[in-house]
Each structure stands twice: as structure tokens, then as C-alpha cells.
Write a protein that holds these residues in place. Structure first.
Motif, PDB file in Angstrom:
ATOM      1  N   MET A 195      12.023  -1.446   0.017  1.00 40.22           N
ATOM      2  CA  MET A 195      10.657  -1.985  -0.022  1.00 40.22           C
ATOM      3  C   MET A 195       9.638  -0.887  -0.282  1.00 40.22           C
ATOM      4  SD  MET A 195      10.696  -4.789   3.073  1.00 40.22           S
ATOM      5  CE  MET A 195       8.904  -4.872   3.032  1.00 40.22           C
ATOM      6  N   THR A 196       9.680   0.150   0.556  1.00 38.71           N
ATOM      7  CA  THR A 196       8.655   1.187   0.451  1.00 38.71           C
ATOM      8  C   THR A 196       8.801   2.019  -0.817  1.00 38.71           C
ATOM      9  OG1 THR A 196      10.012   2.671   1.800  1.00 38.71           O
ATOM     10  CG2 THR A 196       8.368   1.339   2.946  1.00 38.71           C
ATOM     11  N   GLY A 228       8.418  -1.018  -4.001  1.00 40.40           N
ATOM     12  CA  GLY A 228       7.307  -1.956  -3.988  1.00 40.40           C
ATOM     13  C   GLY A 228       7.624  -3.245  -3.251  1.00 40.40           C
ATOM     14  N   TYR A 229       6.583  -3.834  -2.631  1.00 50.81           N
ATOM     15  CA  TYR A 229       6.785  -5.088  -1.898  1.00 50.81           C
ATOM     16  C   TYR A 229       5.459  -5.841  -1.788  1.00 50.81           C
ATOM     17  CZ  TYR A 229       4.985  -2.410   2.136  1.00 50.81           C
ATOM     18  OH  TYR A 229       4.224  -1.640   2.974  1.00 50.81           O
ATOM     19  N   ASN A 230       5.581  -7.114  -1.467  1.00 51.08           N
ATOM     20  CA  ASN A 230       4.437  -8.000  -1.286  1.00 51.08           C
ATOM     21  C   ASN A 230       4.009  -7.937   0.171  1.00 51.08           C
ATOM     22  OD1 ASN A 230       2.548 -10.016  -1.374  1.00 51.08           O
ATOM     23  ND2 ASN A 230       4.024 -11.691  -1.534  1.00 51.08           N
ATOM     24  N   ASP A 231       2.866  -7.318   0.436  1.00 56.80           N
ATOM     25  CA  ASP A 231       2.380  -7.156   1.797  1.00 56.80           C
ATOM     26  C   ASP A 231       1.264  -8.173   2.051  1.00 56.80           C
ATOM     27  OD1 ASP A 231       2.159  -5.893   4.341  1.00 56.80           O
ATOM     28  OD2 ASP A 231       0.375  -4.850   3.634  1.00 56.80           O
ATOM     29  N   VAL A 232       1.409  -8.950   3.112  1.00 53.95           N
ATOM     30  CA  VAL A 232       0.446 -10.013   3.396  1.00 53.95           C
ATOM     31  C   VAL A 232      -0.594  -9.525   4.403  1.00 53.95           C
ATOM     32  CG1 VAL A 232       0.142 -12.369   4.236  1.00 53.95           C
ATOM     33  CG2 VAL A 232       2.187 -11.756   2.921  1.00 53.95           C
ATOM     34  N   TYR A 261      -4.487 -15.740   4.740  1.00 59.60           N
ATOM     35  CA  TYR A 261      -3.425 -14.842   4.260  1.00 59.60           C
ATOM     36  C   TYR A 261      -3.706 -14.388   2.818  1.00 59.60           C
ATOM     37  CZ  TYR A 261      -0.958 -16.746   8.291  1.00 59.60           C
ATOM     38  OH  TYR A 261      -0.614 -17.144   9.555  1.00 59.60           O
ATOM     39  N   HIS A 300      -2.351 -11.874  -0.194  1.00 61.22           N
ATOM     40  CA  HIS A 300      -1.158 -11.122  -0.602  1.00 61.22           C
ATOM     41  C   HIS A 300      -1.569  -9.846  -1.343  1.00 61.22           C
ATOM     42  CE1 HIS A 300       2.011 -14.170   0.262  1.00 61.22           C
ATOM     43  NE2 HIS A 300       0.929 -14.942   0.304  1.00 61.22           N
ATOM     44  N   THR A 301      -0.927  -8.746  -0.997  1.00 60.93           N
ATOM     45  CA  THR A 301      -1.199  -7.457  -1.642  1.00 60.93           C
ATOM     46  C   THR A 301       0.115  -6.847  -2.123  1.00 60.93           C
ATOM     47  OG1 THR A 301      -0.924  -6.094   0.340  1.00 60.93           O
ATOM     48  CG2 THR A 301      -3.086  -7.095   0.000  1.00 60.93           C
ATOM     49  N   MET A 302       0.046  -6.063  -3.165  1.00 60.25           N
ATOM     50  CA  MET A 302       1.221  -5.355  -3.672  1.00 60.25           C
ATOM     51  C   MET A 302       1.136  -3.906  -3.237  1.00 60.25           C
ATOM     52  SD  MET A 302       2.718  -7.835  -4.992  1.00 60.25           S
ATOM     53  CE  MET A 302       4.137  -6.862  -5.482  1.00 60.25           C
ATOM     54  N   ARG A 303       2.214  -3.411  -2.636  1.00 66.96           N
ATOM     55  CA  ARG A 303       2.180  -2.058  -2.106  1.00 66.96           C
ATOM     56  C   ARG A 303       3.420  -1.281  -2.550  1.00 66.96           C
ATOM     57  NH1 ARG A 303       0.623  -1.514   4.089  1.00 66.96           N
ATOM     58  NH2 ARG A 303       0.416   0.631   3.316  1.00 66.96           N
TER      59      ARG A 303
END
Length: 433
Positions: A283-284, A287-291, A302, A304-307
Motif C-alpha cells: 500500500m505505502t 499507492g492506496y485509496n485513503d478515506v 467520507y 477519498h484521497t490517493m496516497r
């Protein structure tokens, strides 16, 4: 009576003539034999005395050799066996090098074909799922007038126009020695130290390490002589520009890195920048979808952010393309104007999109496999505690998460090279402030 006598006499004469002819023939044969024996002592069709000599010598060895000659013969055979073994090792090494060159050529050919396909003119979009955009930007035309002295050095050091480059001053001398010692042990030929002071230049020369000392530069020299790790790290973006202008791909390396394999065997070379990550899992790192939760928004609480965790600016592969050079210019320019951390600026310029008042950088990028190109958080927090993962051999270990760098570097060498399974146990996961 007379008739009988005459007939007998005639028969006698005929027999005598026949005998005389035979005698003459024998005499002639003997005479010719003598002549040929004189003219051709080794036979009419020739013989091969050297072959006979070898056979005779072989026979004499087998039959009449003394006991002293047998050990000599055995030693000679052993020596020949060692020589053949060395030649076989050299051939295997050449085969590996040719295989790598072939793989590199095929990779370059594939990239060139994609460039021609995309840049060759206008195209219609193909069926669903078949369209591929260009990721590998074309390289710049090399300009040796930028730095003729550096161009001569790179021509000798680089392999397939790529090399590892590290910047170093006297503050990191001990780590630098661990760095290049392991590079030599792995057998990586294409590396270069950019010496930021005379002491490091002399040290590298004494250790037979390829080194390049820049011409005097007021801005660079002032930082190089007195600057700490972060200050020196910021210099690399200015210095690397010349390497790219000369047409060389650079694997930029900090000196707090232990090399366990040749990194050039594990690169994709399909992006402008290919970097290791500070991430510690899928994930880190990728990349992952961070809420993001904001209860006051009610139904829309809610977001959604991409990190993604940042690229590590202490170990990245950069190709000589226009976007790559623009990246170096942007980072170097901001660091000269702002009191900022070079890694933060490096990532902001790579990832921030275009928006009002700002044009984003159009550079392609790839994240390296975090188990192959491993940071010290992954090693000390996860890998060393896992029996299966601890048996896996990374390409590099970057001691970027810990301040006690030298001691951890030495422990990494003991663990992976000297097979001391307890070498990493005495260190905490994190650091003692």
C-alpha cells in the motif's frame, strides 16, 4: 646329329639370354634402389620423423620413465586443469555479460519501437484495451562540450552509457569505504565517486576507486566543504545535470547503502525516473485509496484521497531525457531559493499536477520493488523477524531510516555476506533519539 646339336645349342642360347635379362633387371633394380636410398633416405613418399619422435618419446615415457618424472607429469596436468578452469570461468563471465547486453539491447529496441510508433505521426485509437501511451521519452543528443573532462571519464567508466554516481566529502569517509568495498565485491564496474573535497579525491585514488573532482565552483564548494548530509544531498541535482547532458543514465546513490547484487540487472528503464520508495508494504510503496472522514459533512462525510509514500531521493535511476533535466532544474532552482528538504521538493515536482498558476512536470516514473531495493525500515521492522523473508537476498539495503548508519551498514554486511544470523538482533526497530 647336327640338327639335334644345333637345336640344343639354340635352346641353350635362348635360356642364357633369358637368364641374362633377369640378371640385368635385378642389377638395375639394385642400382635404382641404391640411388633412391641415397636421394630419399626417409622413403620415396616421405616420412614424418616428428611423429615418430613423439611416438618414441611417448613410448619411452611409458616404458622407461623414471619415478621422478611421474610427479612432474601429474603437476603439469594439475596446472593445465587449473588453467582450463580459469578459462571456463572467464567464458562464463563473458557469457553473462553478453546475455546482459542482449537483454539491454532488446529492451532498448522495444522502447525505440514504441517511440517510433507514437511519435511517427497521427494514429487512430485501436480496439478497447489495446491502446498504450508512450512512457519512455526519447533521450537527448549528447553534448560533450558541456564538460569535456567529465566526458572522457564517463567514456571509460560507464557500461552501456549508464553508471552509479555518489557524492561524498570527508564527513562520510567511513561509510564511503563500506559503500565502494561492497560494490567491488559484487563486481559492479560502472560506478563513480564525485569528490567534494581533495581528501576524498586522494582517498579514492589510494583505493583504486573511480573518482571525479569538479572544477572550482563558489556555490558548490562552499556547501561541499562544510555542509551536512542534507546540504550535500541538495547539490546532486545541480551536478547530475551535466551527466544527463552528456547522454548518460545515472543511478544516483547515497553512501549509506550496502550493495548485495548488481542493480543494473533489476531495472526496467521504461520511465524517466525509477526510484526506490520510503514505503514499507504494498500500500505505502505503490499507492492506496485513503478515506478522509469529516462527520460534519453528513452524507458526504467520507472523502477519498490517493496516497503514496515518497520516492527516496537518495537512490533513483534517471534517464537523459528532457523531462528528467527539467526535474533537476526545478529541484535545484527551488533549493537555491527555499530552505527546504531536497527529498520533499523532489517528490513535489514529480507528483504535483498542473493547476492554476503552476505547470506540473510531465515525467514518467516507476516505483522500485521495495523488497529488492530495501529501506532500513523494511529490514529492521519486518524482514529480519521473518524466517522466509530473511533468507531472501535484496539488491541493496539503504540505511535511510536510522541515524546510526555506519554500525548498521556493517551489521548488514555481516548478516547477508558473512552469514552471521545474529548480526541484526542487537538493533532496535527504530532509533534512540
Amino acid at each position: 646329329m647336327v640338327g639335334r646339336r644345333d637345336g640344343s645349342l639354340m635352346r641353350y642360347n635362348v635360356q642364357w639370354i633369358r637368364r641374362s635379362r633377369i640378371t640385368v633387371a635385378i642389377a638395375i633394380g639394385i642400382l635404382l634402389g641404391c640411388v633412391f636410398a641415397f636421394l630419399f633416405p626417409h622413403g620415396f613418399f616421405g616420412s614424418y620423423p616428428q611423429i615418430h619422435g613423439r611416438r618414441a618419446g611417448k613410448a619411452s615415457f611409458q616404458v622407461g620413465s623414471s619415478p621422478c618424472e611421474l610427479p612432474e607429469r601429474i603437476n603439469m596436468l594439475k596446472s593445465e586443469s587449473v588453467s582450463l578452469s580459469q578459462k571456463n570461468s572467464e567464458l562464463e563471465k563473458q557469457l553473462r555479460e553478453l546475455t546482459e547486453k542482449l537483454r539491454f539491447a532488446e529492451q532498448a529496441k522495444d522502447q525505440a519501437e514504441k517511440q517510433v510508433e507514437v511519435l511517427g505521426g497521427k494514429h487512430k485509437a485501436g480496439p478497447l484495451g489495446t491502446v498504450k501511451s508512450l512512457r519512455t521519452n526519447p533521450t537527448v543528443v549528447p553534448d560533450e562540450s558541456v564538460n569535456p573532462r567529465l566526458a572522457m571519464i564517463l567514456e571509460k567508466v560507464a557500461v552501456q552509457r549508464e553508471l552509479i554516481v555518489a557524492l561524498a566529502n570527508s564527513n562520510v569517509k567511513e561509510m564511503l569505504e563500506v559503500w565502494f568495498t561492497n560494490i567491488k565485491r559484487v563486481g559492479i564496474p560502472n560506478y563513480l565517486v564525485v569528490a567534494l573535497d581533495d581528501k576524498i579525491a586522494n582517498f579514492c585514488n589510494s583505493k583504486d576507486v573511480p573518482v571525479y573532482k569538479r572544477d572550482p565552483d563558489e556555490v558548490i564548494d562552499s556547501v561541499a566543504k562544510t555542509g551536512g548530509n542534507h546540504a550535500v544531498s541538495g547539490l546532486k541535482f545541480r551536478i547530475l545535470r551535466e551527466f544527463l547532458q552528456l547522454g548518460y543514465s545515472v543511478l544516483l546513490s547515497d553512501v549509506d547503502i550496502v550493495y548485495l547484487q548488481n542493480p543494473f540487472n533489476h531495472l526496467y528503464r521504461d520511465s524517466d525516473v525509477e526510484s526506490m520508495t520510503d514505503g514499507h508494504n504494498n500500500m505505502t510503496a505503490y499507492g492506496y485509496n485513503d478515506v478522509f472522514d469529516e462527520p460534519a459533512m453528513g452524507w458526504a462525510r467520507y472523502a477519498h484521497t490517493m496516497r503514496i509514500w515518497v520516492f527516496n531521493s537518495g537512490f533513483f535511476y534517471i534517464r537523459p531525457t528532457i523531462p528528467s533535466i527539467e526535474l533537476l532544474d526545478r529541484v535545484a532552482g527551488r533549493l537555491s531559493r527555499e530552505n527546504a528538504w531536497d527529498q520533499a521538493v523532489f517528490n513535489e515536482e514529480l507528483f504535483f499536477p498542473s493547476h492554476p498558476g503552476y505547470d506540473g512536470l510531465h515525467a514518467s516514473k516507476r516505483t522500485m520493488d521495495f523488497y529488492l531495493f530495501m529501506n532500513s525500515k523494511v529490514l529492521f521492522k519486518t524482514v529480519r523477524k521473518d524466517k522466509k523473508l530473511s533468507k531472501f537476498k535484496p539488491v541493496i539495503i539503504h540505511v535511510n531510516y536510522h541515524p546510526d548508519k555506519l554500525s548498521r551498514m556493517i551489521a548488514v554486511v555481516d548478516f547477508y555476506v558473512n552469514r552471521d544470523l545474529n548480526a541484526l538482533k542487537r538493533f532496535p526497530d527504530g532509533s534512540d533519539w
